[in-house]
Design an enzyme around this catalytic site. Structure first.
Site, mmCIF file in Angstrom:
data_model
loop_
_atom_site.group_PDB
_atom_site.id
_atom_site.type_symbol
_atom_site.label_atom_id
_atom_site.label_comp_id
_atom_site.label_asym_id
_atom_site.label_seq_id
_atom_site.Cartn_x
_atom_site.Cartn_y
_atom_site.Cartn_z
ATOM 1 N N CYS A 87 0.816 -1.234 0.000
ATOM 2 C CA CYS A 87 0.000 0.000 0.000
ATOM 3 C C CYS A 87 0.841 1.272 0.000
ATOM 4 O O CYS A 87 0.847 2.024 -0.965
ATOM 5 C CB CYS A 87 -0.920 0.022 1.217
HETATM 6 N N1 LIG Z 1 -3.486 -6.190 2.150
HETATM 7 C C1 LIG Z 1 -3.932 -5.078 2.727
HETATM 8 O O1 LIG Z 1 -3.718 -4.868 3.927
HETATM 9 C C2 LIG Z 1 -4.700 -4.030 1.932
HETATM 10 C C3 LIG Z 1 -5.286 -2.987 2.653
HETATM 11 C C4 LIG Z 1 -6.031 -2.057 1.983
HETATM 12 C C5 LIG Z 1 -6.171 -2.148 0.601
HETATM 13 N N2 LIG Z 1 -5.569 -3.147 -0.098
HETATM 14 C C6 LIG Z 1 -5.802 -3.199 -1.549
HETATM 15 O O2 LIG Z 1 -6.662 -4.305 -1.823
HETATM 16 C C7 LIG Z 1 -6.328 -4.864 -3.094
HETATM 17 C C8 LIG Z 1 -6.007 -6.334 -2.928
HETATM 18 O O3 LIG Z 1 -4.883 -6.458 -2.068
HETATM 19 P P1 LIG Z 1 -4.459 -7.812 -1.376
HETATM 20 O O4 LIG Z 1 -3.440 -7.440 -0.369
HETATM 21 O O5 LIG Z 1 -5.655 -8.565 -0.949
HETATM 22 O O6 LIG Z 1 -3.767 -8.566 -2.614
HETATM 23 P P2 LIG Z 1 -3.376 -10.112 -2.700
HETATM 24 O O7 LIG Z 1 -2.302 -10.200 -3.724
HETATM 25 O O8 LIG Z 1 -3.179 -10.678 -1.338
HETATM 26 O O9 LIG Z 1 -4.697 -10.793 -3.284
HETATM 27 C C9 LIG Z 1 -5.182 -10.546 -4.553
HETATM 28 C C10 LIG Z 1 -5.862 -11.799 -5.059
HETATM 29 O O10 LIG Z 1 -6.414 -11.500 -6.329
HETATM 30 C C11 LIG Z 1 -6.215 -12.619 -7.168
HETATM 31 N N3 LIG Z 1 -6.311 -12.186 -8.550
HETATM 32 C C12 LIG Z 1 -5.402 -11.567 -9.319
HETATM 33 N N4 LIG Z 1 -5.919 -11.325 -10.532
HETATM 34 C C13 LIG Z 1 -7.164 -11.797 -10.522
HETATM 35 C C14 LIG Z 1 -8.190 -11.833 -11.488
HETATM 36 N N5 LIG Z 1 -8.027 -11.325 -12.718
HETATM 37 N N6 LIG Z 1 -9.345 -12.411 -11.142
HETATM 38 C C15 LIG Z 1 -9.531 -12.933 -9.908
HETATM 39 N N7 LIG Z 1 -8.594 -12.917 -8.952
HETATM 40 C C16 LIG Z 1 -7.418 -12.354 -9.258
HETATM 41 C C17 LIG Z 1 -4.852 -13.143 -6.763
HETATM 42 O O11 LIG Z 1 -4.697 -14.491 -7.163
HETATM 43 C C18 LIG Z 1 -4.896 -12.966 -5.249
HETATM 44 O O12 LIG Z 1 -5.423 -14.101 -4.612
HETATM 45 C C19 LIG Z 1 -5.178 -4.026 -3.626
HETATM 46 O O13 LIG Z 1 -5.700 -3.004 -4.405
HETATM 47 C C20 LIG Z 1 -4.558 -3.443 -2.375
HETATM 48 O O14 LIG Z 1 -3.879 -2.249 -2.636
HETATM 49 C C21 LIG Z 1 -4.835 -4.105 0.549
#
Ligand SMILES: NC(=O)c1ccc[n+]([C@@H]2O[C@H](COP(=O)([O-])OP(=O)(O)OC[C@H]3O[C@@H](n4cnc5c(N)ncnc54)[C@H](O)[C@@H]3O)[C@@H](O)[C@H]2O)c1
Length: 434
Positions: free
Chosen positions: A266
């Site tokens: 992030c």
């Molecule tokens: N991790 C955090 O603490 C956090 C906090 C706030 C916001 N975010 C935001 O949330 C979003 C997701 O983050 P995350 O940490 O969960 O990421 P992550 O990488 O842990 O998970 C993303 C998931 O999406 C899947 N994926 C990728 N492409 C895909 C597609 N085309 N169709 C379906 N699934 C698909 C991946 O396989 C993975 O399982 C990002 O935008 C991130 O910036 C994350």
């Protein structure tokens, strides 16, 4: 369009955001279909096995066995649910520009199966305009339906404090913006059973901008304390002591802590989503860029301190054995995305050091695009013999389950970027703060 309470939803992207959210929706009684392109995650979830260490197997099993949670790779199954929540990654590309391709790919995958009355909510952090411009276009083109008329469209940013046991999805207020008042109403109806406080805002853009403000606020404040750390150190003042004292002020101050550089998915990334979008409007984001400059200079600063520390032991960095303590980007998590530990490792290797690592949550370095040649390196064992064999131990992440008492006893030299040795009696001559 008529709004009613939603009974089912698909959560697309079952990562650090999507998995806990799916569990919370299921706890609230919704029937949740998790969708991901990663078959391993889908299988794990269906077998009630957690793949995130601070999420228990039991918390998944409770919902799968009750029939409220299941997972699939078949995106046509969105036809079975009323709401669709997208939590896919939003990284930066090689030129450090936003990469919204995961959102667009998801949009293309679900569009042919979109039905009248569906609600689509984007949760991925992104620049203002993504929901109503980019995502809307692919959804409308692929479905022949119109957003705000045939289906509902909204944005609701995720707020997560990974590994903080006090922070529960249900208790974190949720900001929601809809494309139309009906879209907002439907999105509020989706989240209300699962989240205690919903904060409606006037538009998807306002909700997108809220998330960016929160992350830019952190990035800028971390840069400030990182800069002050260097200045105060030159003056012989301990920044950690100063922050402890300053935070006793009951108003107008919030503590931020210095470190070896920004990490995670992030804070090092999201601010630049705004920088990129601001250019379209002829605007600059000087605070964001200055903070980025200061924060990204931190690993070099820490390496310089490590060189000085080794020098005090009459050792050159070239040929020294250095142990990085902590590969995860933050304490008590197994998430090593964008971790500054990798930058430290690369910089020390480039200076001729032999670098190994210890991290209770990272048994082996996974393959990544940026550090492909480090893949496969394994965590060293925690023993007196191993720890003593290093010329220096560089604490990059202060995991709580590391025995710092043993560390100060066994290590020849310690460089501490996290104040991890606070409260541990140690020989000051062998510990350098950095
Ligand atoms: N991790 C955090 O603490 C956090 C906090 C706030 C916001 N975010 C935001 O949330 C979003 C997701 O983050 P995350 O940490 O969960 O990421 P992550 O990488 O842990 O998970 C993303 C998931 O999406 C899947 N994926 C990728 N492409 C895909 C597609 N085309 N169709 C379906 N699934 C698909 C991946 O396989 C993975 O399982 C990002 O935008 C991130 O910036 C994350």
């Amino acid at each position: 369009m008529k709004n009613t309470t939603l009974k089912s939803a698909a959560v697309i992207g079952l990562g650090y955001v999507g998995l806990p959210l799916s569990i919370q929706f299921a706890r609230a009684g919704l029937r949740i279909l998790g969708l991901d392109i990663d078959e391993v995650k889908v299988r794990s979830l269906n077998e009630a096995r957690s793949y995130i260490h601070y999420i228990s197997h039991e918390s998944i099993a409770e919902q799968t066995s009750a029939g409220r949670l299941s997972a699939s790779t078949d995106f046509s199954r969105i036809a079975e649910v009323e709401g669709i929540v997208i939590c896919v990654p939003t990284p930066l590309n090689a030129n450090r520009d936003p990469d919204v391709s995961y959102i667009l790919e998801t949009g293309k995958a679900i569009a042919p199966h979109l039905k009248k009355g569906h609600l689509v909510v984007l949760e991925s952090t992104t620049y203002p305009g993504t929901t109503e411009e980019d995502l809307r276009t692919v959804l409308e083109e692929g479905s022949g339906l119109r957003a705000g008329v045939d289906f509902h469209l909204a944005f609701s940013p995720e707020r997560e404090d990974p590994a903080n046991p006090q922070s529960k999805v249900a208790d974190i207020p949720k900001v929601v913006g809809g494309m139309t008042p009906a879209c907002l109403e439907k999105a509020v109806a989706l989240y209300s059973p699962a989240i205690k406080t919903i904060v409606p805002v006037s538009s998807c853009k306002a909700a997108e901008a809220t998330k960016l403000l929160e992350n830019i606020f952190r990035s800028v404040n971390i840069a400030l304390v990182n800069e002050l750390k260097v200045v105060y150190r030159a003056m012989g003042i301990d920044i950690w002591e100063v922050i402890e004292a300053a935070k006793t002020k009951p108003f107008g101050f919030m503590p931020f802590y210095p470190g070896p550089g920004l990490g995670g998915h992030c804070i090092p990334i999201d601010p630049f989503y705004l920088t990129w979008k601001a250019r379209e409007y002829g605007e600059n984001t000087r605070f964001i860029e200055l903070a980025g400059e200061i924060n990204s200079a931190m690993p070099e600063n820490v390496v310089q301190r490590t060189v000085e520390a080794l020098n005090s032991h009459r050792k050159p960095v070239n040929g020294s054995r250095i142990l990085i303590l902590g590969m995860a980007y933050k304490a008590n998590v197994d998430d090593d995305r964008e971790s500054p530990s990798y930058v430290l490792m690369e910089k020390l290797l480039a200076r001729g050091a032999t670098v190994e690592f210890f991290d209770p949550y990272v048994p082996e370095i996974k393959h990544t695009r940026h550090h492909a040649h480090l893949a496969g390196q394994r965590c060293v064992d925690w023993s007196k013999e191993t720890i003593t064999s290093f010329d220096a131990v560089l604490i990059a992440t202060a995991h709580a389950n590391v025995n710092y008492g043993q560390l100060v006893e066994w290590a020849q030299l310690i460089v501490d970027t996290r104040n991890a040795l606070k409260g541990i009696v140690h020989d000051k001559s062998k510990v350098w703060s950095a």
